[in-house]
Design a protein around this motif. Structure first.
Motif, PDB file in Angstrom:
ATOM      1  N   GLU A   1       0.813  -1.220   0.000  1.00 26.95           N
ATOM      2  CA  GLU A   1       0.000   0.000   0.000  1.00 26.95           C
ATOM      3  C   GLU A   1       0.847   1.271   0.000  1.00 26.95           C
TER       4      GLU A   1
ATOM      5  N   ASP B   1       4.167   3.718  -1.409  1.00 26.67           N
ATOM      6  CA  ASP B   1       4.869   3.959  -2.659  1.00 26.67           C
ATOM      7  C   ASP B   1       6.341   3.581  -2.535  1.00 26.67           C
TER       8      ASP B   1
ATOM      9  N   ASP C   1       8.521   5.085 -11.252  1.00 32.52           N
ATOM     10  CA  ASP C   1       7.212   5.401 -10.669  1.00 32.52           C
ATOM     11  C   ASP C   1       7.353   5.394  -9.152  1.00 32.52           C
TER      12      ASP C   1
ATOM     13  N   GLU D   1       5.321   7.283  -7.127  1.00 32.77           N
ATOM     14  CA  GLU D   1       4.085   7.780  -6.514  1.00 32.77           C
ATOM     15  C   GLU D   1       3.005   6.709  -6.376  1.00 32.77           C
ATOM     16  N   SER D   2       3.011   5.715  -7.245  1.00 31.50           N
ATOM     17  CA  SER D   2       1.989   4.666  -7.164  1.00 31.50           C
ATOM     18  C   SER D   2       2.286   3.720  -6.015  1.00 31.50           C
ATOM     19  N   ALA D   3       1.250   3.121  -5.468  1.00 30.37           N
ATOM     20  CA  ALA D   3       1.436   2.075  -4.467  1.00 30.37           C
ATOM     21  C   ALA D   3       2.204   0.916  -5.097  1.00 30.37           C
ATOM     22  N   CYS D   4       3.154   0.358  -4.357  1.00 26.29           N
ATOM     23  CA  CYS D   4       4.002  -0.689  -4.924  1.00 26.29           C
ATOM     24  C   CYS D   4       3.194  -1.915  -5.346  1.00 26.29           C
TER      25      CYS D   4
ATOM     26  N   ASP E   1       0.619  -1.877  -6.993  1.00 26.03           N
ATOM     27  CA  ASP E   1       0.077  -1.625  -8.324  1.00 26.03           C
ATOM     28  C   ASP E   1       1.152  -1.656  -9.410  1.00 26.03           C
ATOM     29  N   LEU E   2       2.408  -1.809  -9.014  1.00 31.07           N
ATOM     30  CA  LEU E   2       3.501  -1.832  -9.984  1.00 31.07           C
ATOM     31  C   LEU E   2       3.653  -3.217 -10.589  1.00 31.07           C
TER      32      LEU E   2
END
Length: 257
Positions: free
Chosen positions: A92, A94, A144, A146-149, A151-152
């Motif tokens: 959850e 970044d 990236d 800024e995105s939650a990890c 979601d990577l």
């Protein structure tokens, strides 16, 4: 050559099964040692024994001439770091928040641990700490932040783990299957990170199933089979060796078959 990491005669058994059987090799500054072998060859068990996640039955591990003993936390403080087969990230959070714990030298054992340090860190220096984490992310091609990890892509998650491991400023980095599940772009980025780490004079132990990929990055290859070293030497010699053919194709393999 100066030896950063020296592994000598490591043994690890489970009942009557020898998972690691008298394994020895060394890693010098700027060297990438590829650790390859089929499933069950003992690669991850060997990495665990080097890092202290598991205790070897016998043998020694030394870093810059000093014996590494005790649990992994102690070995991390002495200059050893690692990544894992399955990324250990707080999904959850970044990339920056996942890298920050590495700046304080804390061994990450779970996503909860990472989350706790991100929340409980030294707030008075938070902006400066976050900026350092962003710089490390950029150094190892984490684009990236800024995105939650969670979601990577898997390759991007593995890059975050590499960046966090390098935030501890280790002398030697152990990478356990960093390419697994990564797409073409992820493999290229991780390969670039490995080359960058070696160019800094760090030692790298690189585990993966893709022998050709390992051969393109490694200075030497350690080929494991049933826990023992079947070959130890330059990559191209390993690829052309009888040991490689026997490990992957069996003793009855014939040229052109």
């Amino acid at each position: 050559m100066t030896r950063l990491l020296e592994v000598s005669g490591l043994h690890k058994s489970y009942g009557g099964v020898r998972a690691v059987d008298d394994v020895s090799f060394s890693v010098g500054p700027g060297e990438v040692i590829g650790l390859v072998g089929p499933n069950g060859a003992g690669k991850t068990t060997l990495v665990d024994c080097i890092f202290g996640t598991q205790q070897a039955d016998s043998g020694t591990v030394a870093l810059a001439g000093a014996a590494l003993t005790g649990p992994s936390e102690r070995r991390a403080r002495q200059g050893l770091s690692r990544t894992f087969q399955h990324p250990q990230l707080a999904a959850e959070l970044d990339a920056v928040d996942n890298i920050i714990p590495g700046l304080y030298g804390h061994k990450i054992t779970s996503p909860l641990h990472s989350l706790w340090w991100a929340i409980k860190g030294p707030f008075e220096n938070w902006d400066r700490t976050a900026q350092r984490a962003r710089e490390i992310a950029a150094r190892y091609s984490v684009t990236d932040v800024e995105s939650a990890c969670g979601d990577l892509s898997l390759g991007a998650q593995r890059l975050v783990e590499v960046a966090r491991a390098m935030a501890t400023e280790p002398d030697v980095l152990l990478l356990d299957e960093p390419f697994a599940g990564a797409d073409h772009d992820g493999i290229a980025a991780i390969s670039g990170a490995v080359r960058s780490i070696a160019a800094q004079g760090k030692g790298v132990v690189l585990v993966d199933h893709n022998v050709d990929l390992i051969a393109a990055l490694a200075t030497k290859i350690v080929l494991l089979n049933f826990g023992s070293v079947a070959f130890y030497g330059p990559p191209q010699e390993c690829l052309a060796s009888d040991a490689m053919r026997e490990v992957y194709f069996g003793s009855e393999f014939e040229e052109g078959a």
